[in-house]
Write a protein that holds these residues in place. Structure first.
Motif, PDB file in Angstrom:
ATOM      1  N   GLN A 139      -1.772  16.293 -14.901  1.00  0.00           N
ATOM      2  CA  GLN A 139      -0.808  16.089 -13.820  1.00  0.00           C
ATOM      3  C   GLN A 139      -1.412  15.307 -12.658  1.00  0.00           C
ATOM      4  O   GLN A 139      -0.685  14.655 -11.905  1.00  0.00           O
ATOM      5  N   LYS A 140      -2.727  15.353 -12.493  1.00  0.00           N
ATOM      6  CA  LYS A 140      -3.381  14.646 -11.393  1.00  0.00           C
ATOM      7  C   LYS A 140      -3.661  13.184 -11.713  1.00  0.00           C
ATOM      8  O   LYS A 140      -4.099  12.444 -10.837  1.00  0.00           O
ATOM      9  N   ILE A 141      -3.409  12.760 -12.942  1.00  0.00           N
ATOM     10  CA  ILE A 141      -3.701  11.372 -13.317  1.00  0.00           C
ATOM     11  C   ILE A 141      -2.757  10.426 -12.575  1.00  0.00           C
ATOM     12  O   ILE A 141      -1.536  10.577 -12.621  1.00  0.00           O
ATOM     13  N   ASP A 142      -3.318   9.465 -11.906  1.00  0.00           N
ATOM     14  CA  ASP A 142      -2.541   8.440 -11.205  1.00  0.00           C
ATOM     15  C   ASP A 142      -3.076   7.087 -11.648  1.00  0.00           C
ATOM     16  O   ASP A 142      -4.105   6.621 -11.178  1.00  0.00           O
ATOM     17  N   ILE A 143      -2.373   6.459 -12.564  1.00  0.00           N
ATOM     18  CA  ILE A 143      -2.827   5.207 -13.169  1.00  0.00           C
ATOM     19  C   ILE A 143      -1.621   4.297 -13.359  1.00  0.00           C
ATOM     20  O   ILE A 143      -0.481   4.772 -13.499  1.00  0.00           O
ATOM     21  N   GLY A 153       1.508   7.340 -15.940  1.00  0.00           N
ATOM     22  CA  GLY A 153       1.483   5.882 -15.766  1.00  0.00           C
ATOM     23  C   GLY A 153       2.631   5.418 -14.889  1.00  0.00           C
ATOM     24  O   GLY A 153       3.798   5.669 -15.202  1.00  0.00           O
ATOM     25  N   ARG A 154       2.302   4.734 -13.809  1.00  0.00           N
ATOM     26  CA  ARG A 154       3.351   4.260 -12.908  1.00  0.00           C
ATOM     27  C   ARG A 154       4.263   3.246 -13.584  1.00  0.00           C
ATOM     28  O   ARG A 154       5.479   3.249 -13.379  1.00  0.00           O
ATOM     29  N   ASP A 155       3.691   2.349 -14.357  1.00  0.00           N
ATOM     30  CA  ASP A 155       4.479   1.286 -14.979  1.00  0.00           C
ATOM     31  C   ASP A 155       4.927   1.635 -16.391  1.00  0.00           C
ATOM     32  O   ASP A 155       6.013   1.240 -16.808  1.00  0.00           O
ATOM     33  N   THR A 156       4.084   2.344 -17.135  1.00  0.00           N
ATOM     34  CA  THR A 156       4.406   2.602 -18.538  1.00  0.00           C
ATOM     35  C   THR A 156       5.172   3.892 -18.747  1.00  0.00           C
ATOM     36  O   THR A 156       5.924   4.015 -19.708  1.00  0.00           O
ATOM     37  N   LYS A 157       4.973   4.890 -17.858  1.00  0.00           N
ATOM     38  CA  LYS A 157       5.601   6.204 -18.042  1.00  0.00           C
ATOM     39  C   LYS A 157       5.415   6.693 -19.476  1.00  0.00           C
ATOM     40  O   LYS A 157       6.366   7.051 -20.176  1.00  0.00           O
ATOM     41  N   THR A 158       4.176   6.670 -19.924  1.00  0.00           N
ATOM     42  CA  THR A 158       3.856   7.038 -21.296  1.00  0.00           C
ATOM     43  C   THR A 158       3.981   8.542 -21.488  1.00  0.00           C
ATOM     44  O   THR A 158       3.548   9.333 -20.641  1.00  0.00           O
ATOM     45  N   THR A 159       4.554   8.922 -22.621  1.00  0.00           N
ATOM     46  CA  THR A 159       4.680  10.338 -22.944  1.00  0.00           C
ATOM     47  C   THR A 159       3.346  10.881 -23.427  1.00  0.00           C
ATOM     48  O   THR A 159       2.756  10.355 -24.372  1.00  0.00           O
ATOM     49  N   VAL A 160       2.876  11.920 -22.767  1.00  0.00           N
ATOM     50  CA  VAL A 160       1.646  12.615 -23.146  1.00  0.00           C
ATOM     51  C   VAL A 160       2.008  14.063 -23.414  1.00  0.00           C
ATOM     52  O   VAL A 160       2.639  14.717 -22.579  1.00  0.00           O
ATOM     53  N   LYS A 163       0.829  -1.192   0.000  1.00  0.00           N
ATOM     54  CA  LYS A 163       0.000   0.000   0.000  1.00  0.00           C
ATOM     55  C   LYS A 163       0.867   1.246   0.000  1.00  0.00           C
ATOM     56  O   LYS A 163       0.577   2.228  -0.669  1.00  0.00           O
ATOM     57  N   ASP A 164       1.952   1.224   0.773  1.00  0.00           N
ATOM     58  CA  ASP A 164       2.856   2.363   0.780  1.00  0.00           C
ATOM     59  C   ASP A 164       3.523   2.538  -0.574  1.00  0.00           C
ATOM     60  O   ASP A 164       3.736   3.647  -1.046  1.00  0.00           O
ATOM     61  N   LYS A 165       3.855   1.435  -1.231  1.00  0.00           N
ATOM     62  CA  LYS A 165       4.478   1.516  -2.543  1.00  0.00           C
ATOM     63  C   LYS A 165       3.537   2.113  -3.573  1.00  0.00           C
ATOM     64  O   LYS A 165       3.972   2.714  -4.546  1.00  0.00           O
ATOM     65  N   GLY A 166       2.241   1.951  -3.345  1.00  0.00           N
ATOM     66  CA  GLY A 166       1.284   2.432  -4.327  1.00  0.00           C
ATOM     67  C   GLY A 166       1.290   3.932  -4.491  1.00  0.00           C
ATOM     68  O   GLY A 166       0.793   4.456  -5.480  1.00  0.00           O
ATOM     69  N   ASN A 167       1.853   4.671  -3.520  1.00  0.00           N
ATOM     70  CA  ASN A 167       1.889   6.128  -3.607  1.00  0.00           C
ATOM     71  C   ASN A 167       3.231   6.645  -4.101  1.00  0.00           C
ATOM     72  O   ASN A 167       3.509   7.838  -3.979  1.00  0.00           O
ATOM     73  N   LEU A 168       4.068   5.772  -4.607  1.00  0.00           N
ATOM     74  CA  LEU A 168       5.400   6.181  -5.033  1.00  0.00           C
ATOM     75  C   LEU A 168       5.532   6.102  -6.538  1.00  0.00           C
ATOM     76  O   LEU A 168       4.820   5.370  -7.208  1.00  0.00           O
ATOM     77  N   THR A 169       6.461   6.886  -7.052  1.00  0.00           N
ATOM     78  CA  THR A 169       6.740   6.862  -8.477  1.00  0.00           C
ATOM     79  C   THR A 169       7.691   5.720  -8.792  1.00  0.00           C
ATOM     80  O   THR A 169       8.230   5.058  -7.898  1.00  0.00           O
ATOM     81  N   ALA A 170       7.942   5.520 -10.097  1.00  0.00           N
ATOM     82  CA  ALA A 170       8.842   4.443 -10.504  1.00  0.00           C
ATOM     83  C   ALA A 170      10.255   4.695  -9.996  1.00  0.00           C
ATOM     84  O   ALA A 170      10.954   3.771  -9.577  1.00  0.00           O
TER      85      ALA A 170
END
Length: 528
Positions: A228-232, A199-206, A14-21
């Motif tokens: 900027q608020k998107i967290d997926i 995207g936490r896993d994909t780090k897609t360029t938008v 759960k703690d990891k879920g709030n962190l970036t890659a």
């Protein structure tokens, strides 16, 4: 696993879920500091990618210094890597026994896009993005050069938006190519693109595109904030972004416009809208969007304005036909037979003689059958999809009539409704029409024409309550503004259309000025 271990595991994840890659790399004991010792650096990078078969680490010599090139061979062009990096490194001895990293770049990679990485997190990030990372023993940073990505799908005609007259180019999955297609058409120094990584896993360029001296900055700031608020976890298509930036309301109507056509995006940018590009998706989003946008097509501006106005009116009429025609049949044949001409009523009743189902069940079965065939035709291979749809409709429709399950007039109504729904130039808007049609049939079966009217009033109230990035969804119609009527239901000549839509609050409301209708030359022999 014990209860304590289970709770601790859940708490840890759960703690990891709030962190970036990048922060997750720190939890995996990946040091943030970049070492000057090459062997330490190779060991750390090798441990992270040890299970990836496409990760390569080539040892090279730069003068008397040991070095290595790290890359993912599935993320770059191997021929370019050999020509531009590996072969060039062979001549580094000419720079002296201990060449400097900056000198190496200036001499051998002057034309390549580059970045420096002074932390392991940056090194990993650049490897994942297709860079070739050069690590040199004794240097406190690594050099990352952009070689060139693997081949993308070539530019072709859009597959979802048929083009009769106009540019045949369509967007592809590569975001760099899509941005270049827009740049080629809009040679404006104020055209700007800003990039984000979602995207936490994909780090897609938008990327968001806008014209700085036209777009209203309040709308632009709202777009930035929502992205900027998107967290997926991952972004695989622009549809993932669309769901996160759409206003929070339950509605079948699309509040974000999407297209495969560069000319459509350029036209929206010149109106003062914001375009959203997603790497890996050929569909570009434009915001804000209003209801009338889904009845317009770029081809309206490539044909004479009288023809374009007529076609646009046909689209509005087709939308109403596709929405209410089946429900009108149910209401009139069930509750309001007195509104039909006598001969028509006798003809309908004669055809329905022997049909075992009431009108509402009859039309529900046929509408659902057609939706199944339409979806099957879309999902099947193109070579047989259209054939199956057409043959299936003819065979099933004829068989149902001969078996006495449905009437002939119902088959005509369902077919005409389906054809009218295909008139919409935007696919996702026609889907909302198909969905609402079933709800409207239920209202007609329960309340008759009063139910149809009640539903339409409720739908208009719902449309009036919608917003797209603070812009009313019925802007130009409700609230009604005279200035916007030149490009809603009809299109006036291009030389007379001088203002941008007022509901966008563009910084430059005047599109063009000084144009007049060309006058014919005087007749021969006449006075000048």
């Amino acid at each position: 696993m014990g209860l304590f271990d289970f709770l601790f595991y859940r708490r840890k994840n759960k703690d990891k879920g709030n962190l970036t890659a990048e922060e997750l790399f720190q939890l995996e004991d990946l040091p943030n500091q970049y070492f000057r010792n090459l062997e330490q650096n190779k060991q750390q990078i090798g441990q992270l990618f040890n299970k990836s078969f496409d990760f390569k680490m080539e040892s090279i010599k730069l003068g008397e210094k040991d070095a290595c090139v790290c890359y993912l061979q599935t993320m770059l062009n191997m021929d370019d890597l050999t020509d531009k990096v590996l072969n060039a490194a062979q001549y580094a001895a000419n720079l002296g026994p201990k060449p400097n990293l900056d000198t190496l770049r200036n001499v051998y990679f002057p034309t390549l896009s580059f970045e420096y990485a002074d932390t392991f997190h940056k090194v990993v990030w650049q490897i994942l993005n297709g860079f070739a990372v050069i690590m040199v023993d004794g240097e406190g940073k690594a050099l990352s050069v952009q070689i060139g990505n693997i081949e993308h799908r070539s530019i072709a005609e859009p597959s979802t938006q048929t083009i009769i007259r106009g540019p045949k180019e369509g967007f592809i999955e590569g975001i760099e190519t899509n941005l270049s297609l827009v740049r080629r058409r809009l040679k404006n120094p104020h055209l700007a693109f800003e990039s984000f990584h979602v995207g936490r896993d994909t780090k897609t360029t938008v990327a968001i595109g806008y014209i700085g001296d036209i777009t209203n900055h309040d709308i632009l700031d709202e777009v930035r904030m929502r992205i900027q608020k998107i967290d997926i976890g991952g972004v695989l298509d622009s549809g993932n972004i669309e769901e996160f930036i759409t206003d929070k309301i339950v509605t079948p109507f699309p509040l974000v416009f999407n297209t495969e056509r560069p000319d459509t995006v350029c036209g929206d940018l010149m109106e003062g809208k914001v375009a959203i590009f997603v790497d890996g998706s050929p569909f570009v989003l434009t915001v804000p969007s209003v209801l009338t946008d889904f009845f317009q097509s770029p081809e309206d501006y490539y044909q004479p304005y009288l023809m374009s106005s007529f076609i646009r009116i046909v689209r509005y009429i087709s939308f109403m036909i596709a929405l209410i025609l089946p429900s009108l049949y149910v209401a009139l044949s069930t509750f309001h037979q007195e509104l039909l001409p006598t001969l028509l009523l006798l003809s309908i009743q004669a055809q329905r003689e022997g049909v075992p189902f009431p009108a509402v069940i009859e039309i529900f079965v046929m509408e659902l059958t057609f939706e199944i065939m339409r979806e099957a035709g879309v999902r099947m291979p193109r070579a047989v999809g259209q054939t199956v749809s057409i043959v299936g409709a003819l065979v099933i429709g004829q068989a149902a009539v001969e078996a006495g399950l449905v009437s002939n007039v119902l088959v005509i109504i369902v077919a005409f409704t389906a054809i009218a729904s295909f008139v919409s130039p935007i696919y996702n808007f026609s889907i909302s029409t198909r969905l609402l049609r079933f709800v409207l049939i239920i209202f007609a079966a329960v309340f008759g024409l009063y139910g149809v009217l009640l539903f339409l009033v409720a739908m208009v109230i719902h449309l009036a309550s919608l917003r797209s990035f603070s812009v009313p969804y019925l802007a130009g119609v409700a609230p009604f503004t005279i200035e916007n009527q030149d490009d809603i239901f009809v299109r006036i000549p291009a030389w007379a259309n001088r203002k941008r839509p007022t509901y966008l609050f563009a910084k430059a409301p005047i599109r063009e000025k000084g144009n007049e209708s060309p006058s014919p030359p005087p007749a021969k022999g006449g006075s000048k």
